[in-house]
Design a protein around this motif. Structure first.
Motif, mmCIF file in Angstrom:
data_model
loop_
_atom_site.group_PDB
_atom_site.id
_atom_site.type_symbol
_atom_site.label_atom_id
_atom_site.label_comp_id
_atom_site.label_asym_id
_atom_site.label_seq_id
_atom_site.Cartn_x
_atom_site.Cartn_y
_atom_site.Cartn_z
ATOM 1 N N GLY F 73 -80.968 -66.873 35.827
ATOM 2 C CA GLY F 73 -81.012 -68.260 35.414
ATOM 3 C C GLY F 73 -81.447 -69.206 36.529
ATOM 4 O O GLY F 73 -81.922 -70.307 36.265
ATOM 5 N N ASN F 82 -93.936 -71.388 33.796
ATOM 6 C CA ASN F 82 -94.757 -70.219 33.487
ATOM 7 C C ASN F 82 -94.873 -69.956 31.990
ATOM 8 O O ASN F 82 -95.845 -69.334 31.556
ATOM 9 C CB ASN F 82 -94.234 -68.991 34.224
ATOM 10 C CG ASN F 82 -94.821 -68.914 35.627
ATOM 11 O OD1 ASN F 82 -95.988 -68.549 35.786
ATOM 12 N ND2 ASN F 82 -94.056 -69.313 36.625
ATOM 13 N N GLU F 94 -94.115 -66.207 19.914
ATOM 14 C CA GLU F 94 -93.423 -64.971 19.539
ATOM 15 C C GLU F 94 -93.596 -63.914 20.635
ATOM 16 O O GLU F 94 -92.650 -63.187 20.952
ATOM 17 C CB GLU F 94 -93.974 -64.430 18.212
ATOM 18 C CG GLU F 94 -93.523 -65.220 17.001
ATOM 19 C CD GLU F 94 -94.210 -66.595 16.884
ATOM 20 O OE1 GLU F 94 -95.285 -66.798 17.498
ATOM 21 O OE2 GLU F 94 -93.661 -67.476 16.184
ATOM 22 N N GLU F 95 -94.776 -63.823 21.183
ATOM 23 C CA GLU F 95 -94.996 -62.847 22.260
ATOM 24 C C GLU F 95 -94.125 -63.170 23.475
ATOM 25 O O GLU F 95 -93.562 -62.281 24.123
ATOM 26 C CB GLU F 95 -96.475 -62.819 22.664
ATOM 27 C CG GLU F 95 -97.366 -62.172 21.606
ATOM 28 C CD GLU F 95 -98.847 -62.263 21.941
ATOM 29 O OE1 GLU F 95 -99.529 -61.237 21.833
ATOM 30 O OE2 GLU F 95 -99.331 -63.365 22.291
ATOM 31 N N ILE F 97 -91.262 -64.805 23.502
ATOM 32 C CA ILE F 97 -89.857 -64.503 23.194
ATOM 33 C C ILE F 97 -89.588 -63.000 23.317
ATOM 34 O O ILE F 97 -88.540 -62.582 23.855
ATOM 35 C CB ILE F 97 -89.506 -65.025 21.781
ATOM 36 C CG1 ILE F 97 -89.444 -66.546 21.787
ATOM 37 C CG2 ILE F 97 -88.177 -64.440 21.277
ATOM 38 C CD1 ILE F 97 -88.402 -67.142 22.715
ATOM 39 N N GLU F 98 -90.523 -62.194 22.864
ATOM 40 C CA GLU F 98 -90.332 -60.747 22.981
ATOM 41 C C GLU F 98 -90.289 -60.298 24.449
ATOM 42 O O GLU F 98 -89.501 -59.434 24.823
ATOM 43 C CB GLU F 98 -91.437 -59.992 22.233
ATOM 44 C CG GLU F 98 -91.396 -60.156 20.725
ATOM 45 C CD GLU F 98 -90.091 -59.663 20.099
ATOM 46 O OE1 GLU F 98 -89.548 -58.651 20.568
ATOM 47 O OE2 GLU F 98 -89.610 -60.313 19.142
ATOM 48 N N ALA F 99 -91.158 -60.913 25.272
ATOM 49 C CA ALA F 99 -91.193 -60.555 26.698
ATOM 50 C C ALA F 99 -89.889 -60.955 27.401
ATOM 51 O O ALA F 99 -89.520 -60.366 28.427
ATOM 52 C CB ALA F 99 -92.393 -61.214 27.389
ATOM 53 N N TRP F 101 -86.705 -61.299 25.593
ATOM 54 C CA TRP F 101 -85.554 -60.627 24.970
ATOM 55 C C TRP F 101 -85.486 -59.146 25.362
ATOM 56 O O TRP F 101 -84.400 -58.593 25.575
ATOM 57 C CB TRP F 101 -85.600 -60.816 23.458
ATOM 58 C CG TRP F 101 -84.555 -60.085 22.663
ATOM 59 C CD1 TRP F 101 -84.764 -59.279 21.579
ATOM 60 C CD2 TRP F 101 -83.134 -60.077 22.887
ATOM 61 N NE1 TRP F 101 -83.577 -58.779 21.118
ATOM 62 C CE2 TRP F 101 -82.559 -59.250 21.901
ATOM 63 C CE3 TRP F 101 -82.302 -60.680 23.830
ATOM 64 C CZ2 TRP F 101 -81.191 -59.005 21.823
ATOM 65 C CZ3 TRP F 101 -80.926 -60.432 23.762
ATOM 66 C CH2 TRP F 101 -80.387 -59.614 22.775
ATOM 67 N N ILE F 113 -80.320 -63.945 27.854
ATOM 68 C CA ILE F 113 -79.885 -65.136 27.111
ATOM 69 C C ILE F 113 -80.273 -66.403 27.868
ATOM 70 O O ILE F 113 -80.757 -67.374 27.279
ATOM 71 C CB ILE F 113 -78.371 -65.067 26.835
ATOM 72 C CG1 ILE F 113 -78.100 -63.948 25.817
ATOM 73 C CG2 ILE F 113 -77.851 -66.405 26.320
ATOM 74 C CD1 ILE F 113 -76.624 -63.641 25.585
ATOM 75 N N ASN F 114 -80.089 -66.405 29.182
ATOM 76 C CA ASN F 114 -80.543 -67.569 29.956
ATOM 77 C C ASN F 114 -82.048 -67.767 29.808
ATOM 78 O O ASN F 114 -82.533 -68.905 29.760
ATOM 79 C CB ASN F 114 -80.174 -67.401 31.438
ATOM 80 C CG ASN F 114 -78.684 -67.565 31.668
ATOM 81 O OD1 ASN F 114 -78.008 -68.308 30.966
ATOM 82 N ND2 ASN F 114 -78.154 -66.861 32.665
ATOM 83 N N LEU F 116 -83.879 -66.926 27.150
ATOM 84 C CA LEU F 116 -84.109 -67.498 25.814
ATOM 85 C C LEU F 116 -83.774 -68.987 25.794
ATOM 86 O O LEU F 116 -84.495 -69.786 25.184
ATOM 87 C CB LEU F 116 -83.241 -66.769 24.779
ATOM 88 C CG LEU F 116 -83.596 -65.309 24.498
ATOM 89 C CD1 LEU F 116 -82.582 -64.701 23.533
ATOM 90 C CD2 LEU F 116 -85.011 -65.160 23.935
ATOM 91 N N ASN F 117 -82.700 -69.362 26.482
ATOM 92 C CA ASN F 117 -82.342 -70.789 26.536
ATOM 93 C C ASN F 117 -83.452 -71.614 27.177
ATOM 94 O O ASN F 117 -83.787 -72.705 26.704
ATOM 95 C CB ASN F 117 -81.039 -70.983 27.316
ATOM 96 C CG ASN F 117 -79.830 -70.447 26.572
ATOM 97 O OD1 ASN F 117 -79.885 -70.214 25.363
ATOM 98 N ND2 ASN F 117 -78.737 -70.227 27.289
ATOM 99 N N GLN F 120 -86.296 -71.925 24.698
ATOM 100 C CA GLN F 120 -85.977 -72.859 23.618
ATOM 101 C C GLN F 120 -86.098 -74.311 24.089
ATOM 102 O O GLN F 120 -86.650 -75.154 23.388
ATOM 103 C CB GLN F 120 -84.552 -72.574 23.110
ATOM 104 C CG GLN F 120 -84.156 -73.386 21.897
ATOM 105 C CD GLN F 120 -85.016 -73.062 20.692
ATOM 106 O OE1 GLN F 120 -84.955 -71.984 20.128
ATOM 107 N NE2 GLN F 120 -85.880 -74.008 20.294
#
Lengths: 131, 131, 131, 131, 131, 131
Positions: F73, F82, F94-95, F97-99, F101, F113-114, F116-117, F120
């Motif tokens: 984080g 980036n 979507e790409e 987010i996959e990279a 997750w 999770i950090n 993804l935050n 978002q």
């Protein structure tokens, strides 16, 4: 026995040079949560490390600055406290910035940039105080 | 343009002081895998960092020792190379050991102990060579 | 096949003990971004780990507290959630504080202090809620 | 003064339970390099942490196992020493394995797998000794 | 229920493309120590991640290479396994080397160099096998 | 000499594709503190890495996203910059987010999770700007 008393006392001597109110501030903030916290920290960090011979206090502090930088942005509060201590040990702002920026080589650019940001914040706070 | 030539050249000047065969050794080991590797490393690490003013080379090297220590045992090979460079920059073995051991405070005991082990190995190698 | 159904179900059983609204809250926050997020997390973390035999839930949670502490301040949000879960698993605040502070030995003082700060914040939030 | 003597002495009491020859072995390996090393480590790690009240020694050791696992493969030597201490504190091999494998959730699979490898090596060494 | 069966099955489909004997090898090495290990890993890593839509398998593998590189030399065994998987997913050696070397920017030079060393070792092993 | 001029120039060409005002913004923010900062960063990161052949810019950026995610984080600001660059290089949300997750497997759930935050937050900022 005397030598263990002197670990804590030697630590307190270093703290007296770098940041006299440190032990009291730590005790107020943490001793209720962790009984013995402030004394334990002064004994270990300052008595068992900074008080050691063979490396001068200013260089020790610059080494700490570099280490906190590569440990990442999570150590920003500790980095700012230690930048203050490093100034108190006789280093210039320019020396401190070099000890941070060089870490881009070892810890990567994000860590170095977060370190520069912490230094800039601290310098701004110091300038605001003295202005 | 001249200044960018001098980033590489300034880096080579630092390498000449610390470890003259370094660029050649890196080129031989890595340039087939990563074209331009050795030159790029010398330009960035030594030209863009160690060659900078405002902090002496010996202190820069001690800062690097501390940072590699907290980065953990994974950097043992780089730590050993940099201990050699730090000796070449004029530090004593005692100063180097202090810059490692102090890191127990910031990076924890395992990192500091792994750093001491790397230093001991390197000192043993140097003593075996000169014996 | 039945056993894989039970990985998710076993996870849900653990969550029911520690933090019943967790899966719903995670789904609401993340499932649009990462389809399947909440179910996947419950299955893996709680079904494939916390639901395992041979180590009681309270000790598992204290181990998690220590690990999140040494992973550094970046995990403060996860640390706070897990301190809540650890209280729900039957640990006292004093036990939690010990599991954090001991990490000064392994992850260094900055990580331990950041962990104490997260615990203090969570305790303050809990006290404010119940006051 | 007495209380600082007791930090070291309390540490020695814990070491006597977990691994009586530890201080001597550390002194022999490190005190020439870092004067005061063994005493300083026993005072800090065991006297100032493991000897504290409010968390039993077995749980403290399992927390350490988890923390060393997420800190990564670089801590394998320390992990193996601490697995021995954890067995001495009364944990079963199964409990230790659980404290390691659960860390896949927090430190990722590589860290957990490296931790399992260290445990397997140590168990094999113990079995070879007792065979 | 079917969907959870398919997390494991989807994972097995990915493993069939990248490294068919993987699950068996993991089970043989770890299932006695951690009951359910191999199945759990395939379900989570391959079923819950690599099998997801929206990012092709080759790019997923290159992302993994970069991540293992910045996580440091401690992940060298996992890096070598994943370089094999990345070749199986259709990447060239040159692409893999670029995904490693670029990490010098983010994780620092030591991590990138350790990553290059792991790749070189794996390439040498592959060449020795096919020679 | 020409080739070193082109390291900086090649870096500037990449920056022109990804984020034209970047060098000016970095210079304004950091060059007073660290003389030469912006030029040095563009030369090293973009000229010596992103400008290299053998891996397309979009894949390079996705690799960076994954690496910053596992670094934790602390790199959230760099991750957000980036992610913008990765969109500019042609990747979909979507790409990206996959990279991020997928990194739960390698760096653990808290790091993922950090990440993804941070994504978002950036997506929300972009949507607010274009709304």
């Amino acid at each position: 026995m005397a030598e263990h008393k002197s670990a804590l006392d030697a630590g307190r001597d270093v703290v007296a040079r770098l940041n006299p109110p440190l032990e009291g501030a730590l005790a107020e903030k943490y001793d209720a949560l962790v009984p013995g916290f402030a004394e334990s920290l002064v004994e270990w960090a300052y008595g068992r490390h900074y008080a050691r011979p063979n490396l001068d206090l200013k260089t020790r502090q610059l080494c700490t600055i570099s280490a906190l930088t590569v440990l990442g942005g999570q150590t920003a509060p500790q980095l700012k406290v230690n930048i203050k201590h490093t100034l108190a040990a006789g280093a210039t702002r320019e020396e401190i910035i070099e000890a941070i920026w060089q870490m881009a080589v070892y810890g990567g650019l994000p860590a170095a940039i977060n370190g520069l940001n912490a230094a800039q914040e601290l310098f701004d706070e110091l300038d605001a105080t003295t202005a």
